[in-house]
Enzyme design. Sequence first.
Site, PDB file in Angstrom:
ATOM      1  N   CYS A   1       0.815  -1.226   0.000  1.00 25.51           N
ATOM      2  CA  CYS A   1       0.000   0.000   0.000  1.00 25.51           C
ATOM      3  C   CYS A   1       0.849   1.278   0.000  1.00 25.51           C
ATOM      4  O   CYS A   1       0.531   2.249  -0.689  1.00 25.51           O
ATOM      5  CB  CYS A   1      -0.975   0.000   1.170  1.00 25.51           C
ATOM      6  SG  CYS A   1      -0.248  -0.346   2.783  1.00 25.51           S
TER       7      CYS A   1
ATOM      8  N   ASP B   1      -7.652   5.314  -1.442  1.00 24.91           N
ATOM      9  CA  ASP B   1      -7.220   4.101  -0.732  1.00 24.91           C
ATOM     10  C   ASP B   1      -6.456   3.161  -1.670  1.00 24.91           C
ATOM     11  O   ASP B   1      -7.034   2.624  -2.619  1.00 24.91           O
ATOM     12  CB  ASP B   1      -8.449   3.391  -0.165  1.00 24.91           C
ATOM     13  CG  ASP B   1      -8.084   2.361   0.891  1.00 24.91           C
ATOM     14  OD1 ASP B   1      -6.944   1.857   0.854  1.00 24.91           O
ATOM     15  OD2 ASP B   1      -8.931   2.066   1.747  1.00 24.91           O
TER      16      ASP B   1
ATOM     17  N   HIS C   1      -5.517   0.210  -1.059  1.00 30.34           N
ATOM     18  CA  HIS C   1      -5.798  -1.205  -0.765  1.00 30.34           C
ATOM     19  C   HIS C   1      -6.826  -1.817  -1.722  1.00 30.34           C
ATOM     20  O   HIS C   1      -7.119  -3.018  -1.626  1.00 30.34           O
ATOM     21  CB  HIS C   1      -6.295  -1.354   0.683  1.00 30.34           C
ATOM     22  CG  HIS C   1      -5.332  -0.833   1.703  1.00 30.34           C
ATOM     23  ND1 HIS C   1      -5.385   0.460   2.185  1.00 30.34           N
ATOM     24  CD2 HIS C   1      -4.268  -1.423   2.316  1.00 30.34           C
ATOM     25  CE1 HIS C   1      -4.407   0.637   3.061  1.00 30.34           C
ATOM     26  NE2 HIS C   1      -3.718  -0.478   3.162  1.00 30.34           N
TER      27      HIS C   1
END
Length: 547
Positions: free
Chosen positions: A380, A504, A506
């Site tokens: 990440c 994000d 992820h």
Amino acid sequence: WEGMSNSVVVDENILSQLSVKDGTQLLIGVQDEGIIVILSVVRSPEGSDPKQEEEIIRSLVPIGLDIVGSVIHLSEDREVQSSDLRSVRQGIVVVIKPGKTEFISWDGTNFRPINQTKKNPSELFRSQLLLHSNLILAFSCSKSDVDRRLAEELAKVKKSVGFLFGGKKLGSFDDTNTIASILPGGRVPQDAKLAVEIVQRHRQAEKMTPIITYNPSNDTDQSFAFHLKPICYVSATSTFAIATQRLWQSIEDQVRSAQKIRGQHSDMRTHHFQPAKFPHLITLVYPEIPSDPSEDATAEMRKMYHRRLGLPMNRPQLRKTFEVTFESPSTNASEKLKDVHISLNLQNSSAVGGEKSLVSGSYLYFHYLQDKMKDDGWGCAYRSMQTICSWIQLQGFTQAQVPTIPEIQKALVEMGDKEKNFVGSSQWIGAIEISMCLQHFFGIDSNIMHISSGSEISTKLPELSRHFKTQGSPVMIGGGVLAYTLLGVDWNEETGDARFLILDPHYTGAENLSVIGSKGWCAWKTSDLFLKNSFYNLCLPQTPNAI
């Protein structure tokens, strides 16, 4: 501007640009539906020659737009006098007074007030159609003979070619048919653009860009090339004769611009740009210098145009990286998404009634499992760094590519931060490593913000807000075992409430904007994102001072 209308339309953003006197301010616009539409403002240095300045400014804007007026500033709220307008060009004059703005029409002798119409200038301007084409003039001659040969070749082309509009109509100087006759429903298409092919008149069905060649007998002769990209704005009711005339005028203007800056260069190329806050294109001609990939040779020229256009003096906007092309957008499903928060219209939403400070400029969304990399569970921070790197690249600060995860790992080993077995591993990195890599790959400095507990994030809101206002770069958030990309903050200083615009990394799905939006992979988050029992380091990349 004969038959000038009694009405003018101007965007509030343009009026805000006029509030501070900055050289001689000239207004760029178009007459549409009987109304003068002011689209942008440009600046000339005080004391410069007006005729020369107008020639420079007209070379910047597409044919079909023009200088429609100017600006005067009065230090007190009083009636305008003829003496105030003595050195002002004819046309629309915007009068800036303390706390008040007025519009008048000035013909050099008399003036009269005109009304500001409450219409959206962008909507009116969308009724204009942008015609665009390509033309290469290539020949060989001695250096001292370039201007004469260029004039000869241009005259030959003008006699032998015509314009094929939308593949359907060969335009000419005496064609009285209108552009609307080849448009679906007679209306300007949604993208307001129309490609125009330059064709040989005796081969109307064959699309071609003429390349004019000359074979010399003198061994000392040199090859020269002028890559021109004529553009102009027309309305759907314009005739092909008007469109043809404007395209040729654009060609001739670009040739003149190339001649002025050619110097010892043999390859001149037209580039079109659309800087922030400009609804229309800006045209510049640069020499093509393969040995100068950083474009240092045109730095002073870009500075001059940044000043004239009111562009920031610390961020590139007129480098070739930002050139507007007219190619069809890619439909590659694996292509990374650009400016996700804008596509989701998140920049306009506010849950706390605060002041939003957002990333400035474009970026790409990097996340898990892209580029055939199985990095879910550990990659990440690398992905957040890649998003930052894409921002650096898309702002024109570098022509280097976004580094891959293996390249990032190798760089950290080379810098002595990691052992050799780090390359190819699944080990995490954090804000410190990212700051080292941004310096290593791009020479970009970063500030590190340390937060000992997630509960302290509210104390950092002023600094984060200031970062987005002054630097504009995405921020990497690293804490615990997770990393995020921060695109902005929405902070109500009175109540203390805040939201954080999170991209994000992820996410593991396809480049599907609707899924990303509906599942909150790019969204405004509360301070609950920051855990009280975790410490955080944030990497705040600093904008280099460059044009």
